[in-house]
Design a protein around this motif. Structure first.
Motif, PDB file in Angstrom:
ATOM      1  N   VAL A   1      51.444 -16.465  34.456  1.00  0.00           N
ATOM      2  CA  VAL A   1      51.467 -15.211  33.681  1.00  0.00           C
ATOM      3  C   VAL A   1      50.340 -14.298  34.148  1.00  0.00           C
ATOM      4  O   VAL A   1      50.529 -13.085  34.309  1.00  0.00           O
ATOM      5  CB  VAL A   1      51.361 -15.517  32.168  1.00  0.00           C
ATOM      6  CG1 VAL A   1      51.177 -14.234  31.385  1.00  0.00           C
ATOM      7  CG2 VAL A   1      52.601 -16.248  31.696  1.00  0.00           C
ATOM      8  N   VAL A   2      49.167 -14.896  34.411  1.00  0.00           N
ATOM      9  CA  VAL A   2      48.031 -14.083  34.865  1.00  0.00           C
ATOM     10  C   VAL A   2      48.354 -13.416  36.208  1.00  0.00           C
ATOM     11  O   VAL A   2      48.153 -12.214  36.391  1.00  0.00           O
ATOM     12  CB  VAL A   2      46.761 -14.956  34.979  1.00  0.00           C
ATOM     13  CG1 VAL A   2      45.662 -14.204  35.700  1.00  0.00           C
ATOM     14  CG2 VAL A   2      46.292 -15.370  33.605  1.00  0.00           C
ATOM     15  N   VAL A   3      48.892 -14.213  37.140  1.00  0.00           N
ATOM     16  CA  VAL A   3      49.227 -13.643  38.452  1.00  0.00           C
ATOM     17  C   VAL A   3      50.306 -12.570  38.299  1.00  0.00           C
ATOM     18  O   VAL A   3      50.250 -11.511  38.927  1.00  0.00           O
ATOM     19  CB  VAL A   3      49.687 -14.758  39.416  1.00  0.00           C
ATOM     20  CG1 VAL A   3      50.283 -14.158  40.676  1.00  0.00           C
ATOM     21  CG2 VAL A   3      48.528 -15.662  39.770  1.00  0.00           C
ATOM     22  N   SER A   4      51.280 -12.834  37.426  1.00  0.00           N
ATOM     23  CA  SER A   4      52.343 -11.858  37.211  1.00  0.00           C
ATOM     24  C   SER A   4      51.777 -10.543  36.679  1.00  0.00           C
ATOM     25  O   SER A   4      52.207  -9.465  37.068  1.00  0.00           O
ATOM     26  CB  SER A   4      53.365 -12.435  36.237  1.00  0.00           C
ATOM     27  OG  SER A   4      54.416 -11.537  36.043  1.00  0.00           O
ATOM     28  N   ALA A   5      50.797 -10.643  35.777  1.00  0.00           N
ATOM     29  CA  ALA A   5      50.214  -9.429  35.203  1.00  0.00           C
ATOM     30  C   ALA A   5      49.414  -8.654  36.240  1.00  0.00           C
ATOM     31  O   ALA A   5      49.311  -7.435  36.176  1.00  0.00           O
ATOM     32  CB  ALA A   5      49.317  -9.797  34.024  1.00  0.00           C
ATOM     33  N   HIS A   6      48.851  -9.372  37.208  1.00  0.00           N
ATOM     34  CA  HIS A   6      48.016  -8.711  38.207  1.00  0.00           C
ATOM     35  C   HIS A   6      48.816  -8.232  39.419  1.00  0.00           C
ATOM     36  O   HIS A   6      48.222  -7.762  40.386  1.00  0.00           O
ATOM     37  CB  HIS A   6      46.906  -9.645  38.682  1.00  0.00           C
ATOM     38  CG  HIS A   6      45.754  -9.704  37.721  1.00  0.00           C
ATOM     39  ND1 HIS A   6      44.864  -8.683  37.577  1.00  0.00           N
ATOM     40  CD2 HIS A   6      45.380 -10.645  36.827  1.00  0.00           C
ATOM     41  CE1 HIS A   6      43.972  -8.993  36.654  1.00  0.00           C
ATOM     42  NE2 HIS A   6      44.267 -10.182  36.177  1.00  0.00           N
TER      43      HIS A   6
END
Lengths: 470, 374
Positions: free
Chosen positions: A231-236
């Motif tokens: 999720v973090v990578v997706s948000a970034h």
């Protein structure tokens, strides 16, 4: 708000055909690996139990002979696979299955399954643990790579934000939703594992269940860590495509390259000594004494003086006991301490090598869960060493029990008086006791610490997500 | 696909690939891991060689002891030397093992054979029998496996190609070109592609469908005439079929003209039927391309609509004839010629020039021959 988003996420995942496709792939692989592991476990343990019984029967049914000579016929120690090795085979393919126990010598473990397999087995075995450690993250990546970026691309992120949800709530809610969906999928898997766990006398049920519970917690945390990172990578990431590429790259790095790199670096930094050199050191120590100034003939002379003084006699023939046997008792103790010292040195080198892998768990969550999983399933190096130690203890026990009997019941120089099976029955059969969970947590805490570390890191990253652009 | 086209595509894709950051990143990573793998394999091979050398050294010194003692006294019983008599049996790794280390770490590669050594029957009973143990090995290292060159080739290289081609193809097809090339910030890429394609009269490769469209837009952005919709660009792009350079093609497109003639065919007038078809026939005979469609207007009259196409590149006489025919039609009642003013002037020019030349030769008749005016 978080629970609302999570509930929506679970619902839409369960409606999504992709989720069920991935679930089917995962469950098929898991089912297949369970069947394979179950068969291997059952067959191996049946064979080893039979062999252990045969070894014991051979011991008991020897013809009457001198007890020390009887000891030379030796015993075998077979390592039974642990119940949880059904889930994680760990190092079992490489550690060897049995050891021959005889006087004067500490033998090596022999017959590791890997040595008899082809090179293909080095690409990894299909075990449930492998599926959950390496394939599950891949499927999680395919599920979650668009968690935030897809909402952004579709313009729905802005809508969600105008509904009053904060960006943090959206991210946490989504992660929770994915985690719940995966938990829904994995619970039956662990249910099946619980039902299939074989009962074994050397592994008390309470301990196995405690290990099992921790195993479930570990893999639950692992899934949470992976989802959080996705999720973090997706948000970034600007686009879902970019997120997928990044995540696949990370998977490749964490799942395949780092484990090999860490292990290889360990063996480059600390070289394994040659077996030949090691055997030479053992021979030297036996001959010259552990400190190098206590040769074996001097040791024997000192012992003789002490024994004569103890029985208040002047000559060996006047002794009521067999001095040869007493000398062998002491020599056996001495050589065993030599083996332990040298083996300890080798193990220290191995521990240094393995430290690279353990520490890399703080860089690589796959390593973290692998370390904990092997530890909990009793298939790591530490617990193999524990078996080695118990087998070595048993060797010293039965050899010296025979020597003691010979010392007490014969006179010096008597190597011919024969004793029958009644004497062999003095020796209790080899009975391996698995180390307890508490022992494990005390000796191998780093893997668990690494998993906890990743849980915290992943949680913090998720919690501190900043809205880049809607 | 001929060789030239293939090399053109290859050259273009290489140009595009090397401009991307991901290509260099991935290649760098692969090379770094490959280099490490080569070093690792070499290290492992060297280590086994060292262990064999150590064993050989000890056996040699042992034999030296036996020789020295025998030189002093050769009457001793042979078994006195049992502890010194060894033979080396080794399986040293060759150079290629550094590339694919395989199962070498799991098997014995050097043993010293002495009295009572059993290679296979390890557990033969009896005090004299010495077991040949394997090398010391860390099972955890064996579990992790080797990162040698063969691993890189078997496992990582395919992944490298997948990642590379994934990036190249999908980014180009999935709206990369279609979406971005028309945008200003990406116009550079479009211009370069165009320049690349047109430089040195390079024959154009047979491109894929999305590329065709992209090319059309790029051409438009670069202020060149675009092919009309429905135009079979594939035929045009096939160099062996048409062999046009882009400049020639652009000129051809620029020379093309199109106009519409509406012909009314009232119901009551018997001689009016078939006018449109007649006009079509005569225009075609003069060298124009004409298509007719018939409709019925509000009064119930048939209306023929002729779409006339010609090119100013056609022979001068043809243009002149077509122009005469169109001018004639324009003057007839019930005929309507719709075309741009500039086009009309251009097609009338050859006729007017001829008329002026005629007038210059016979000045008296100038009045009567002028046309297009009044």
């Amino acid at each position: 708000m978080i629970t609302t988003i999570a509930r929506k996420e679970v619902r839409s995942l369960l409606r999504d055909g992709r989720f069920w496709l991935l679930a089917a792939v995962l469950l098929t692989l898991l089912g297949l690996s369970f069947v394979l592991a179950g068969q291997t476990l059952a067959r191996a343990n049946a064979e080893r139990t039979r062999a252990q019984r045969a070894s014991r029967a051979a011991w008991l049914h020897q013809t009457p002979k001198n007890p020390h000579k009887a000891a030379h016929f030796g015993n075998f120690a077979f390592r039974l696979k642990t119940p949880l090795s059904l889930f994680d085979n760990g190092l079992d393919s490489y550690t060897g299955t049995s050891v021959y126990l005889e006087p004067h010598k500490s033998d090596d473990f022999q017959f590791s399954p890997a040595a008899e397999a082809t090179g293909l087995s080095r690409f990894g075995e299909l075990t449930p643990a492998f599926v959950l450690q390496n394939i599950l993250p891949l499927l999680l990546i395919f599920l979650c790579f668009g968690a935030i970026s897809q909402e952004r691309e579709g313009g729905t992120l802005r809508l969600l934000l105008t509904q009053g949800a904060s960006f943090r709530q959206i991210a946490l809610g989504k992660a929770l939703g994915y985690w719940l969906a995966v938990a829904l999928l994995l619970l039956p898997v662990f249910g099946v594992l619980a039902l299939a766990l074989p009962r074994q006398p050397h592994a008390p049920a309470a301990d196995v269940w405690a290990r099992f519970a921790l195993l479930v917690v570990s893999y639950g945390s692992y899934a949470a860590i992976i989802i959080g990172l996705c999720v973090v990578v997706s948000a970034h990431s600007a686009t879902s495509q970019a997120a997928l590429m990044k995540l696949l790259g990370l998977w490749l790095l964490a799942g395949i390259i780092v484990p090999k790199l860490a292990s290889n670096a360990g063996s480059l930094a600390y070289r394994t000594p040659s077996q030949y050199a090691y055997a030479g050191l053992v021979r030297q120590d036996e001959k010259n004494g552990l400190d190098g100034h206590d040769p074996d003939d001097k040791r024997r002379a000192g012992l003789l003086r002490a024994v004569l003084r103890q029985y208040h006699v002047d000559t060996v023939t006047a002794l009521p006991v067999n001095f040869d046997a007493i000398a062998m008792v002491e020599s056996e103790k001495y050589t065993t301490s030599v083996y332990r010292k040298r083996m300890g040195e080798v193990r220290t080198i191995f521990r240094h090598q393995n430290q690279f892998t353990t520490l890399s768990a703080f860089l690589d969550p796959v390593q973290a869960v692998q370390t904990t999983s092997q530890a909990l399933c009793g298939t790591d190096y530490r617990q193999f060493s524990a078996f080695q130690d118990q087998a070595e203890d048993y060797r010293l026990y039965f050899v010296n029990a025979m020597n003691d009997f010979m010392a007490a019941h014969t006179k010096s120089g008597d190597w011919t008086t024969a004793f029958g099976p009644a004497v062999y029955r003095i020796i209790r059969p080899f009975d391996y006791q698995e180390p307890r969970l508490g022992w494990l947590l005390r000796h191998e805490p780093l893997g668990f610490a690494a998993l906890l570390f990743w849980l915290v890191v992943s949680g913090l990253l998720l919690f501190n997500l900043k809205l880049q652009e809607a | 696909m001929n060789g030239l086209t293939f090399s053109t595509l290859l050259a273009f894709d290489w140009r595009q690939l090397r401009r991307g950051r991901s290509f260099w990143l991935l290649t760098g990573l692969l090379l770094a891991i490959g280099g490490y793998a080569a070093l690792y394999g070499r290290g492992e091979v060297r280590e086994q060689h060292q262990k064999i050398a150590l064993l050989r050294h000890d056996i040699d010194s042992s034999m030296a002891v036996v020789q020295a003692r025998l030189r002093k006294d050769d009457t001793t019983a042979a078994w006195h030397y049992d502890d010194f008599l060894f033979a080396l049996h080794s399986n040293p790794p060759d150079g290629l093992a550094a590339l694919a280390f395989g199962q070498r770490d799991l098997h014995k590669f050097a043993v010293s054979i002495t009295i009572g050594s059993y290679f296979y029957n390890r557990y033969a009973g009896g005090y004299e029998n010495k077991t040949l143990s394997g090398e010391l090995a860390n099972p955890q290292q064996q579990f992790a496996g080797h990162l040698d060159v063969s691993f890189v080739l078997v496992f990582l290289l395919p992944l490298y190609f997948i990642l590379l081609s994934y990036n190249v193809l999908s980014s180009e097809q999935e709206g990369g070109i279609l979406g971005k090339w028309v945008k200003n910030e990406a116009a550079r890429a479009a211009e370069e592609k165009l320049k690349f394609l047109t430089e040195k009269d390079r024959p154009l490769p047979g491109l894929l469908e999305p590329d065709l469209l992209a090319f059309a837009r790029a051409a438009k952005a670069a202020d060149r005439p675009a092919p009309p919709i429905g135009f079979d660009a594939r035929a045009y792009y096939q160099p062996e079929q048409v062999g046009l350079s882009l400049t020639a093609y652009a000129a051809q497109r620029e020379a093309e003209r199109q106009l519409v003639v509406r012909v009314q065919e009232p119901v009551g007038e018997s001689q009016a039927t078939g006018r449109a078809d007649a006009l079509q026939r005569s225009l075609i005979s003069k060298g124009a391309t004409v298509s007719v469609s018939h409709t019925v207007d509000a009064q119930g009259n048939r209306v023929g609509e002729l779409t006339v196409q010609y090119s100013v590149q056609q022979p001068r006489s043809e243009v002149k004839e077509i122009s005469f025919m169109l001018d004639w039609a324009a003057k007839q009642p019930g005929y309507q010629v719709q075309e741009r003013e500039a086009d009309r002037a251009q097609r009338q020019a050859p006729g007017q020039q001829d008329a002026q030349r005629e007038q210059a030769r016979t000045p008296g008749k100038s009045q009567g021959l002028s046309y297009g005016g009044r």
